[in-house]
Design an enzyme around this catalytic site. Structure first.
Site, mmCIF file in Angstrom:
data_model
loop_
_atom_site.group_PDB
_atom_site.id
_atom_site.type_symbol
_atom_site.label_atom_id
_atom_site.label_comp_id
_atom_site.label_asym_id
_atom_site.label_seq_id
_atom_site.Cartn_x
_atom_site.Cartn_y
_atom_site.Cartn_z
ATOM 1 C CE LYS A 70 8.511 -10.642 100.069
ATOM 2 N NZ LYS A 70 8.597 -9.251 99.646
ATOM 3 C CG ASP A 107 10.866 -7.005 97.144
ATOM 4 O OD1 ASP A 107 10.319 -7.274 96.061
ATOM 5 O OD2 ASP A 107 10.552 -7.543 98.219
#
Ligand code: NAP
Length: 276
Positions: A70, A107
């Site tokens: 990420k 997210d």
């Protein structure tokens, strides 16, 4: 049927074989009648940049990004949305028509959407976030953007907790377990309860007027959510966040909003098959 014109999306990560994303995304593509397919690519640590180069050269239209890539991906794409820029992590990449790669982090917005689906509006709320890892940071950033009145971070490591609280600016601070009782919303963003019956806080600290959200989704009803239910509080499970971050990803890739219920059913079916 997969043909020469089928668009390809997928997830890069390591390990990635356990991912629920292929089941969720493929079910939603089929439901919407989209000629897309989603695969899981095991990409070892250090190879995230190479995977992005492959995305460009192979014309892979969209990627989900999971651990350990990420951060690398956020640093390597051409543009970042505000959440990805603030967090320094991207969970989504879109290959744009001009060949540029756009990075996003869905997210936190997925978490807010899962609460909204449960009829919960976080604006004006006092929130206690347990944990300070990647999931906690995404949630803290999104809660601050969504108008929370105050965010207290309770974490085992104070230093990490302090850093996470800073993401919320002037409404964030490092707290202690004593802050849990007075919060409107308590979020378990630690890994405690994952596959175990452990709880991240003393259940006697919970109150009936509270919303208790657990990011852990295996088991679906964690011991914390059981305690929340027992005291009359509103519980929100972690599968909602997983589903809604995927809803936002698919919308970014295809321009079509997928049906969250279809994604959730696919994820639940996959989880049930694994734990049968
Ligand atoms: P992470 O970066 O490894 O962070 C883990 C956090 O849990 C840290 O704050 C850590 O505290 C704390 N922790 C772990 N074990 C502990 C213990 N025994 N006692 C006290 N604190 C403990 O993990 P993450 O990526 O943020 O993920 C956290 C959880 O969220 C996982 O269960 C993951 O499956 C779940 N998750 C769910 C979703 C969803 O869509 N529902 C998305 C992402 C993650 P220290 O800082 O002190 O180490």
């Amino acid at each position: 049927m997969i043909t020469g014109s089928t668009r390809v999306a997928g997830v890069i990560g390591s390990p990635v074989r356990h991912s629920l994303s292929p089941a969720m995304h493929n079910a939603a593509f089929a439901d919407a009648g989209l000629d897309w397919v989603y695969a899981a690519f095991e990409v070892v640590r250090g190879a995230g940049g190479a995977a992005l180069a492959a995305m460009r050269s192979l014309g892979i239209a969209g990627l989900s990004v999971t651990m350990p890539h990420k951060d690398t991906v956020a640093a390597a794409v051409d543009t970042l949305d505000p959440a990805a820029a603030a967090l320094g992590t991207a969970n989504t990449v879109v290959l744009q028509p001009d060949g540029r790669l756009a990075g996003y982090n869905t997210d936190g917005a997925g978490f807010i959407a899962s609460l909204r689906e449960a009829g919960i509006d976080t604006s004006g709320m006092q929130v206690a976030v347990l944990g300070a890892g990647g999931a906690a940071r995404a949630v803290i950033d999104a809660l601050a953007r969504s108008g929370a009145a105050g965010i207290v971070v309770v974490n085992r490591s104070a230093e990490r907790g302090e850093l996470a609280a800073r993401l919320a600016g002037s409404i964030g601070r490092l707290g202690t377990a004593a802050d849990i009782t007075t919060a409107d919303l308590v979020v378990n963003a630690t890994s405690i309860g994952m596959g175990t019956a452990d709880v991240p806080c003393d259940p006697s600290a919970l109150r009936s007027a509270q919303v208790i959200a657990d990011l852990v989704y295996h088991p679906l009803e964690t011991e914390l959510l059981r305690a929340a239910r027992a005291c009359g509080a509103t519980g929100v499970d972690g599968l909602g966040m997983l589903v809604h971050q995927a809803v936002l990803q698919q919308q970014l890739w295809t321009g079509v909003r997928p049906n969250p219920a279809v994604m959730r059913a696919a994820a639940e079916q996959e989880l049930a098959a694994r734990h049968r």
